[in-house]
Design a protein around this motif. Sequence first.
Motif, PDB file in Angstrom:
ATOM      1  N   LEU A 341       0.815  -1.208   0.000  1.00  0.00           N
ATOM      2  CA  LEU A 341       0.000   0.000   0.000  1.00  0.00           C
ATOM      3  C   LEU A 341       0.852   1.262   0.000  1.00  0.00           C
ATOM      4  N   ASN A 342       0.467   2.198  -0.824  1.00  0.00           N
ATOM      5  CA  ASN A 342       1.081   3.522  -0.847  1.00  0.00           C
ATOM      6  C   ASN A 342       0.049   4.553  -0.397  1.00  0.00           C
ATOM      7  N   ILE A 343       0.518   5.647   0.176  1.00  0.00           N
ATOM      8  CA  ILE A 343      -0.381   6.689   0.683  1.00  0.00           C
ATOM      9  C   ILE A 343      -0.253   7.940  -0.167  1.00  0.00           C
ATOM     10  N   ASP A 344      -1.380   8.368  -0.702  1.00  0.00           N
ATOM     11  CA  ASP A 344      -1.460   9.670  -1.374  1.00  0.00           C
ATOM     12  C   ASP A 344      -1.860  10.674  -0.293  1.00  0.00           C
ATOM     13  N   GLU A 345      -0.862  11.398   0.237  1.00  0.00           N
ATOM     14  CA  GLU A 345      -1.076  12.265   1.400  1.00  0.00           C
ATOM     15  C   GLU A 345      -2.191  13.288   1.161  1.00  0.00           C
ATOM     16  N   ALA A 346      -2.151  13.945   0.016  1.00  0.00           N
ATOM     17  CA  ALA A 346      -3.140  14.996  -0.252  1.00  0.00           C
ATOM     18  C   ALA A 346      -4.549  14.405  -0.336  1.00  0.00           C
ATOM     19  N   LYS A 347      -4.680  13.281  -1.020  1.00  0.00           N
ATOM     20  CA  LYS A 347      -5.993  12.651  -1.173  1.00  0.00           C
ATOM     21  C   LYS A 347      -6.510  12.125   0.156  1.00  0.00           C
ATOM     22  N   LEU A 348      -5.614  11.567   0.962  1.00  0.00           N
ATOM     23  CA  LEU A 348      -6.025  11.054   2.271  1.00  0.00           C
ATOM     24  C   LEU A 348      -6.447  12.199   3.183  1.00  0.00           C
ATOM     25  N   ASP A 349      -5.692  13.294   3.179  1.00  0.00           N
ATOM     26  CA  ASP A 349      -6.055  14.458   4.007  1.00  0.00           C
ATOM     27  C   ASP A 349      -7.434  14.984   3.630  1.00  0.00           C
ATOM     28  N   GLU A 350      -7.715  15.027   2.340  1.00  0.00           N
ATOM     29  CA  GLU A 350      -9.009  15.523   1.875  1.00  0.00           C
ATOM     30  C   GLU A 350     -10.139  14.582   2.313  1.00  0.00           C
ATOM     31  N   SER A 351      -9.890  13.278   2.234  1.00  0.00           N
ATOM     32  CA  SER A 351     -10.914  12.310   2.636  1.00  0.00           C
ATOM     33  C   SER A 351     -11.212  12.413   4.119  1.00  0.00           C
ATOM     34  N   ILE A 352     -10.154  12.568   4.921  1.00  0.00           N
ATOM     35  CA  ILE A 352     -10.344  12.673   6.368  1.00  0.00           C
ATOM     36  C   ILE A 352     -11.105  13.943   6.721  1.00  0.00           C
ATOM     37  N   ALA A 353     -10.780  15.004   6.033  1.00  0.00           N
ATOM     38  CA  ALA A 353     -11.414  16.290   6.349  1.00  0.00           C
ATOM     39  C   ALA A 353     -12.872  16.361   5.885  1.00  0.00           C
ATOM     40  N   ASN A 354     -13.172  15.730   4.749  1.00  0.00           N
ATOM     41  CA  ASN A 354     -14.486  15.943   4.144  1.00  0.00           C
ATOM     42  C   ASN A 354     -15.341  14.688   3.961  1.00  0.00           C
ATOM     43  N   ASN A 355     -14.762  13.514   4.179  1.00  0.00           N
ATOM     44  CA  ASN A 355     -15.534  12.306   3.873  1.00  0.00           C
ATOM     45  C   ASN A 355     -15.234  11.192   4.880  1.00  0.00           C
ATOM     46  N   MET A 356     -15.276  11.535   6.158  1.00  0.00           N
ATOM     47  CA  MET A 356     -14.953  10.547   7.190  1.00  0.00           C
ATOM     48  C   MET A 356     -15.945   9.391   7.201  1.00  0.00           C
ATOM     49  N   SER A 357     -17.188   9.633   6.814  1.00  0.00           N
ATOM     50  CA  SER A 357     -18.174   8.557   6.834  1.00  0.00           C
ATOM     51  C   SER A 357     -17.782   7.425   5.888  1.00  0.00           C
ATOM     52  N   SER A 358     -17.175   7.780   4.753  1.00  0.00           N
ATOM     53  CA  SER A 358     -16.733   6.755   3.801  1.00  0.00           C
ATOM     54  C   SER A 358     -15.571   5.948   4.381  1.00  0.00           C
ATOM     55  N   ILE A 359     -14.661   6.625   5.080  1.00  0.00           N
ATOM     56  CA  ILE A 359     -13.527   5.927   5.683  1.00  0.00           C
ATOM     57  C   ILE A 359     -14.013   4.973   6.768  1.00  0.00           C
ATOM     58  N   GLU A 360     -14.915   5.462   7.627  1.00  0.00           N
ATOM     59  CA  GLU A 360     -15.458   4.611   8.678  1.00  0.00           C
ATOM     60  C   GLU A 360     -16.180   3.410   8.088  1.00  0.00           C
ATOM     61  N   GLY A 361     -17.011   3.658   7.080  1.00  0.00           N
ATOM     62  CA  GLY A 361     -17.763   2.571   6.472  1.00  0.00           C
ATOM     63  C   GLY A 361     -16.873   1.560   5.782  1.00  0.00           C
ATOM     64  N   LEU A 362     -15.822   2.048   5.110  1.00  0.00           N
ATOM     65  CA  LEU A 362     -14.905   1.166   4.392  1.00  0.00           C
ATOM     66  C   LEU A 362     -14.246   0.162   5.330  1.00  0.00           C
ATOM     67  N   PHE A 363     -13.860   0.631   6.518  1.00  0.00           N
ATOM     68  CA  PHE A 363     -13.161  -0.249   7.458  1.00  0.00           C
ATOM     69  C   PHE A 363     -14.094  -0.910   8.467  1.00  0.00           C
TER      70      PHE A 363
END
Length: 455
Positions: A341-363
């Motif tokens: 796995l690689n981390i796209d820092e900018a994309k991850l920061d944006e997801s955490i800031a604006n789309n936490m529900s998707s992150i929670e649901g994914l995991f």
Amino acid sequence: MALTATGIGSGLDISTIVKVLVDAEKLPKEAIFNRTEDRINAKVSAIGTLKSALSNFQDAAKKLQSGELLSQRKVSTGDSPYFTAKASSLAQSGSYSIKVEQLAQAHKVGGAHVTDPKAAVGEGSLDFSINGENFSVGVDPADDLYAIAAKVNSASDNSGVVATVVKSDAGSQIVFSSAKTGLDNQISVVANDIAGTGLNDMFNGTNLNTLVDAKNSIIEVDGQKLTSQSNSVTDAIAGITLDLTKADLNSTSTLTVEQDNEAVKENLKSFVETYNSLLTSIEKLSSYDADKKTAAALQGDSMIRSLESQLRNMVSERVSVDGSNVALYDIGLSTDRYGKLNIDEAKLDESIANNMSSIEGLFSTPSTGLANRFDELANNYVKTGGVIDNRKNSYTEETKRLTLQRESFSLKMAQLESRLLKQFNAMDLVVAQLNQQSAGLVDRLNSLPGAVSKN
């Protein structure tokens, strides 16, 4: 015991000859045994390494199962001395003005003072009532203050009273304290004498003194008053626990709640690191060095190939979250050609800031969430009786069989050595006899008339 000398008759080093013959039979087989043992030990060590890496990965996955670590909140109290605060994932971002008017207190009552705490008190019973629950303690004629306190504390049906003997300038007394704070937890004590008035004189009526009044805690949140039985207030603000430490109605503190984006990101990074570490372990344990022409202990093993395949499939799958299909790539985590796995820092920061529900649901989605599925997969391997346990048991059985083969072969070699020594010694004896006969024949020929000895 008779002494046996070998090789005297023939002049041959029979011990060395036998050793060479036995070694010619023994050493190749022992080399096979040793290689087999080394192979088994290497595999046992390898599956131990794999189990450790899997367990670390499982621990990281478990942390993301409930979603608590993916929706963390951070709170600030502005260094307020009046309370501390903790936030769960249910807490909403916001700012609150809080006053602590009063701290909750536990009720304490004390019996009459006595000069000698070891003197008997009386005979009868003490009946306690606290928060609607009752229990009774019997007092024997010989019981002193310490004995009574011990009986109260050890009573199986004690519903929340702690007894202590306290000494002061006024003398010694038993103090009964409520284990919980608040007005609902006030203690009531009734003494019942069987003989005399000792218990009544110590605990009834005015003889039972209130040492600390029971109190509820009182706070104001944005001007709204809330009374609680405890100094740990959980129902004032949803998702927030306030632990009250000091009261001052004239002082206002500000509580600020916000999403802890950095903590969420660190938890996701930890997951990525342990996943990549697991793949690195799998790669090392199943690799082949073409230059050295050596294979790792689990190279070609179906167990480790299956595990790697399942891991790679899972990280590429999508999870249904609120009607949408979400994958790791969508939140900034992508796989390279090695499956890591690689981390796209900018994309991850944006997801955490604006789309936490998707992150929670994914995991954290029950059953289908990646954290739950990874945990289940790892558990199938590392649990007692799991895949790794079964493989280890098969290696144990293989080691037992090898030990039996070694023992059987050692016995066979000992028998071979004994047989060869016996045969060579028999030959040596025959040669000695022939030599004696030859020497005797020469002597007789030399003694014949006309025989001339040539020097």
